[in-house]
Design an enzyme around this catalytic site. Structure first.
Site, PDB file in Angstrom:
ATOM      1  N   ALA A 255       0.673   5.988  -5.091  1.00 18.03           N
ATOM      2  CA  ALA A 255       1.834   5.571  -4.292  1.00 18.03           C
ATOM      3  C   ALA A 255       1.978   6.499  -3.097  1.00 18.03           C
ATOM      4  CB  ALA A 255       3.113   5.594  -5.122  1.00 18.03           C
ATOM      5  N   VAL A 256       2.476   5.918  -2.015  1.00 17.65           N
ATOM      6  CA  VAL A 256       2.790   6.678  -0.807  1.00 17.65           C
ATOM      7  C   VAL A 256       4.235   6.348  -0.426  1.00 17.65           C
ATOM      8  CG1 VAL A 256       2.246   6.977   1.650  1.00 17.65           C
ATOM      9  CG2 VAL A 256       0.397   6.807  -0.034  1.00 17.65           C
TER      10      VAL A 256
ATOM     11  N   ARG B  32      -0.680   5.694   7.540  1.00 23.59           N
ATOM     12  CA  ARG B  32      -1.201   6.883   8.231  1.00 23.59           C
ATOM     13  C   ARG B  32      -2.492   7.377   7.585  1.00 23.59           C
ATOM     14  NH1 ARG B  32       3.912  11.026   8.849  1.00 23.59           N
ATOM     15  NH2 ARG B  32       5.554   9.482   9.157  1.00 23.59           N
ATOM     16  N   GLY B  33      -3.022   6.597   6.643  1.00 23.37           N
ATOM     17  CA  GLY B  33      -4.271   6.988   6.003  1.00 23.37           C
ATOM     18  C   GLY B  33      -4.107   7.920   4.815  1.00 23.37           C
TER      19      GLY B  33
ATOM     20  N   GLU C 170      -6.712  -1.220 -11.869  1.00 24.75           N
ATOM     21  CA  GLU C 170      -6.041  -2.514 -11.966  1.00 24.75           C
ATOM     22  C   GLU C 170      -4.936  -2.542 -10.922  1.00 24.75           C
ATOM     23  OE1 GLU C 170      -5.943  -0.494 -14.908  1.00 24.75           O
ATOM     24  OE2 GLU C 170      -7.893  -1.282 -15.537  1.00 24.75           O
TER      25      GLU C 170
ATOM     26  N   ASN D  84      -0.173  -7.833  -5.073  1.00 25.13           N
ATOM     27  CA  ASN D  84      -0.037  -6.600  -4.271  1.00 25.13           C
ATOM     28  C   ASN D  84      -1.076  -6.593  -3.136  1.00 25.13           C
ATOM     29  OD1 ASN D  84       0.373  -4.058  -3.230  1.00 25.13           O
ATOM     30  ND2 ASN D  84       0.472  -3.038  -5.224  1.00 25.13           N
TER      31      ASN D  84
ATOM     32  N   TYR E 132      -7.891  -1.157  -1.145  1.00 28.65           N
ATOM     33  CA  TYR E 132      -9.049  -0.923  -2.008  1.00 28.65           C
ATOM     34  C   TYR E 132     -10.300  -1.633  -1.469  1.00 28.65           C
ATOM     35  CZ  TYR E 132      -5.540   0.804  -5.309  1.00 28.65           C
ATOM     36  OH  TYR E 132      -4.521   1.497  -5.908  1.00 28.65           O
TER      37      TYR E 132
HETATM   38  N1  COA Z   1      -0.786  -4.518   4.648  1.00 32.71           N
HETATM   39  C1  COA Z   1      -2.085  -4.773   4.913  1.00 32.71           C
HETATM   40  N2  COA Z   1      -3.081  -3.846   4.779  1.00 32.71           N
HETATM   41  C2  COA Z   1      -2.709  -2.610   4.347  1.00 32.71           C
HETATM   42  C3  COA Z   1      -1.369  -2.288   4.028  1.00 32.71           C
HETATM   43  C4  COA Z   1      -0.377  -3.297   4.222  1.00 32.71           C
HETATM   44  N3  COA Z   1       0.937  -3.085   3.964  1.00 32.71           N
HETATM   45  N4  COA Z   1      -1.308  -1.007   3.616  1.00 32.71           N
HETATM   46  C5  COA Z   1      -2.588  -0.534   3.662  1.00 32.71           C
HETATM   47  N5  COA Z   1      -3.421  -1.498   4.100  1.00 32.71           N
HETATM   48  C6  COA Z   1      -4.868  -1.410   4.291  1.00 32.71           C
HETATM   49  C7  COA Z   1      -5.188  -1.401   5.797  1.00 32.71           C
HETATM   50  O1  COA Z   1      -6.529  -1.859   5.976  1.00 32.71           O
HETATM   51  C8  COA Z   1      -5.090   0.082   6.106  1.00 32.71           C
HETATM   52  O2  COA Z   1      -5.749   0.449   7.293  1.00 32.71           O
HETATM   53  P1  COA Z   1      -4.968   0.341   8.722  1.00 32.71           P
HETATM   54  O3  COA Z   1      -3.636   1.016   8.549  1.00 32.71           O
HETATM   55  O4  COA Z   1      -5.892   1.067   9.671  1.00 32.71           O
HETATM   56  O5  COA Z   1      -4.833  -1.131   9.006  1.00 32.71           O
HETATM   57  C9  COA Z   1      -5.806   0.676   4.914  1.00 32.71           C
HETATM   58  O6  COA Z   1      -5.373  -0.138   3.795  1.00 32.71           O
HETATM   59  C10 COA Z   1      -5.515   2.132   4.657  1.00 32.71           C
HETATM   60  O7  COA Z   1      -4.109   2.299   4.456  1.00 32.71           O
HETATM   61  P2  COA Z   1      -3.452   3.745   4.161  1.00 32.71           P
HETATM   62  O8  COA Z   1      -2.656   4.159   5.353  1.00 32.71           O
HETATM   63  O9  COA Z   1      -4.478   4.671   3.637  1.00 32.71           O
HETATM   64  O10 COA Z   1      -2.457   3.335   2.955  1.00 32.71           O
HETATM   65  P3  COA Z   1      -0.976   3.909   2.716  1.00 32.71           P
HETATM   66  O11 COA Z   1      -0.987   5.402   2.777  1.00 32.71           O
HETATM   67  O12 COA Z   1      -0.033   3.188   3.605  1.00 32.71           O
HETATM   68  O13 COA Z   1      -0.711   3.483   1.188  1.00 32.71           O
HETATM   69  C11 COA Z   1      -0.239   1.938  -0.615  1.00 32.71           C
HETATM   70  C12 COA Z   1      -1.011   2.167   0.712  1.00 32.71           C
HETATM   71  C13 COA Z   1      -0.668   0.575  -1.174  1.00 32.71           C
HETATM   72  C14 COA Z   1      -0.601   3.033  -1.622  1.00 32.71           C
HETATM   73  C15 COA Z   1       1.289   1.965  -0.293  1.00 32.71           C
HETATM   74  O14 COA Z   1       1.635   0.811   0.445  1.00 32.71           O
HETATM   75  C16 COA Z   1       2.174   2.028  -1.534  1.00 32.71           C
HETATM   76  O15 COA Z   1       2.481   3.107  -2.032  1.00 32.71           O
HETATM   77  N6  COA Z   1       2.584   0.867  -2.039  1.00 32.71           N
HETATM   78  C17 COA Z   1       3.491   0.819  -3.220  1.00 32.71           C
HETATM   79  C18 COA Z   1       2.805   1.309  -4.473  1.00 32.71           C
HETATM   80  C19 COA Z   1       1.520   0.552  -4.753  1.00 32.71           C
HETATM   81  O16 COA Z   1       1.431  -0.661  -4.577  1.00 32.71           O
HETATM   82  N7  COA Z   1       0.496   1.302  -5.233  1.00 32.71           N
HETATM   83  C20 COA Z   1      -0.795   0.743  -5.584  1.00 32.71           C
HETATM   84  C21 COA Z   1      -0.746   0.337  -7.022  1.00 32.71           C
HETATM   85  S1  COA Z   1      -2.327  -0.336  -7.545  1.00 32.71           S
END
Ligand code: COA
Length: 166
Positions: free
Chosen positions: A87-88, A95-96, A120, A125, A132
Site C-alpha cells: 500500500a502507498v 510517484r513510483g 493475489e 483493483n 503489476y
Molecule cells: N491507475 C492506472 N495505473 C496505475 C495506477 C492507477 N491509479 N496506479 C499505478 N498505476 C500503474 C501506472 O502504470 C504507474 O506508472 P505511471 O504513474 O508512470 O503511469 C505504475 O503503475 C507505477 O505506479 P507507482 O507510482 O509505482 O504506484 P503507487 O506508488 O501509486 O502505488 C498502489 C500503487 C496500487 C500500491 C496504490 O494505488 C495503493 O496503495 N492502492 C491501495 C492499496 C492496494 O490496492 N494495494 C495493492 C493490493 S494487491
C-alpha cells in the site's frame, strides 16, 4: 526523484502501518498479521524524511508513505516469494513508490534460491493490476470468492529467471 527512503520494518512501526492499512483497504489486516511478518526480509517501508509525522510514527523517522510485505511461501516444488501486502498513502501515489518497494523486496529473494514471485489482487483493483503488469507480472490464475466479501482474486506471477539485473 521521490525523497522517500526505504528501510526494513520493525515492531515499533506497526501502529503507523495499521493506520495506513485502514485508509487503503476495505478488509484491513489486523496488527497481529503485520507482527507475524516483522522479521521477513521483504517487509519494507517507504519513509518521507521531510513529511509531517502523525500519531504512531516516530517524529525522527518522518512520515510513512508506503509498505510492502513479501515473504517466502510454500510452492509446489518451487521456492516462491509471496507479495502479501502493498500500500502507498494516497498523498504519495503515482510517484513510483510502489514500484521501488516491489523491486527492493523482490531483490531480497535472489534467482537461484527463488524461482518466482506470486501475489493475489482483487479482480476489480485496476490500479494495482496495471502496476503489476508494468512490473512484468502476468496473470496465471483466478480464485473465485477469495476475499471475505466474495470477490475473486487474480493470481499474478513473475519468474525470477526473467531478472536480468544480476
Ligand atoms: N491507475 C492506472 N495505473 C496505475 C495506477 C492507477 N491509479 N496506479 C499505478 N498505476 C500503474 C501506472 O502504470 C504507474 O506508472 P505511471 O504513474 O508512470 O503511469 C505504475 O503503475 C507505477 O505506479 P507507482 O507510482 O509505482 O504506484 P503507487 O506508488 O501509486 O502505488 C498502489 C500503487 C496500487 C500500491 C496504490 O494505488 C495503493 O496503495 N492502492 C491501495 C492499496 C492496494 O490496492 N494495494 C495493492 C493490493 S494487491
Amino acid at each position: 526523484m521521490d525523497a522517500c527512503y526505504l528501510r526494513p520494518a520493525s515492531r515499533g512501526d506497526i501502529p503507523a502501518i495499521v493506520a495506513l492499512e485502514r485508509r487503503c483497504f476495505t478488509e484491513p489486516w489486523p496488527p497481529i498479521a503485520f507482527a507475524q511478518f516483522v522479521h521477513a526480509t521483504g517487509f519494507l517501508l517507504a519513509i518521507d524524511p521531510t513529511g509531517v509525522s502523525r500519531p504512531g510514527a516516530s517524529p525522527a523517522d518522518g512520515r510513512l508513505a508506503g509498505y510492502v510485505v513479501t515473504s517466502p511461501a510454500m510452492g509446489e516444488g518451487e521456492q516462491v516469494a509471496h507479495i502479501r501486502n502493498l500500500a502507498v498513502d494516497p498523498d504519495y501515489r503515482r510517484r513510483g513508490i510502489a514500484t521501488r518497494l516491489i523491486e527492493a523486496s523482490i531483490a531480497r529473494y535472489p534467482p537461484g534460491r527463488f524461482d518466482r514471485v506470486r501475489l493475489e489482487v482483487r479482480a476489480s483493483n485496476e490500479p494495482a493490476i496495471a502496476l503489476y503488469r508494468r512490473q512484468g507480472f502476468t496473470v496465471t490464475g483466478r480464485i473465485p470468492g477469495y476475499y471475505a466479501d466474495g470477490e475473486a482474486a487474480i493470481v499474478m506471477e513473475w519468474s525470477l529467471e526473467n531478472d536480468t539485473s544480476t
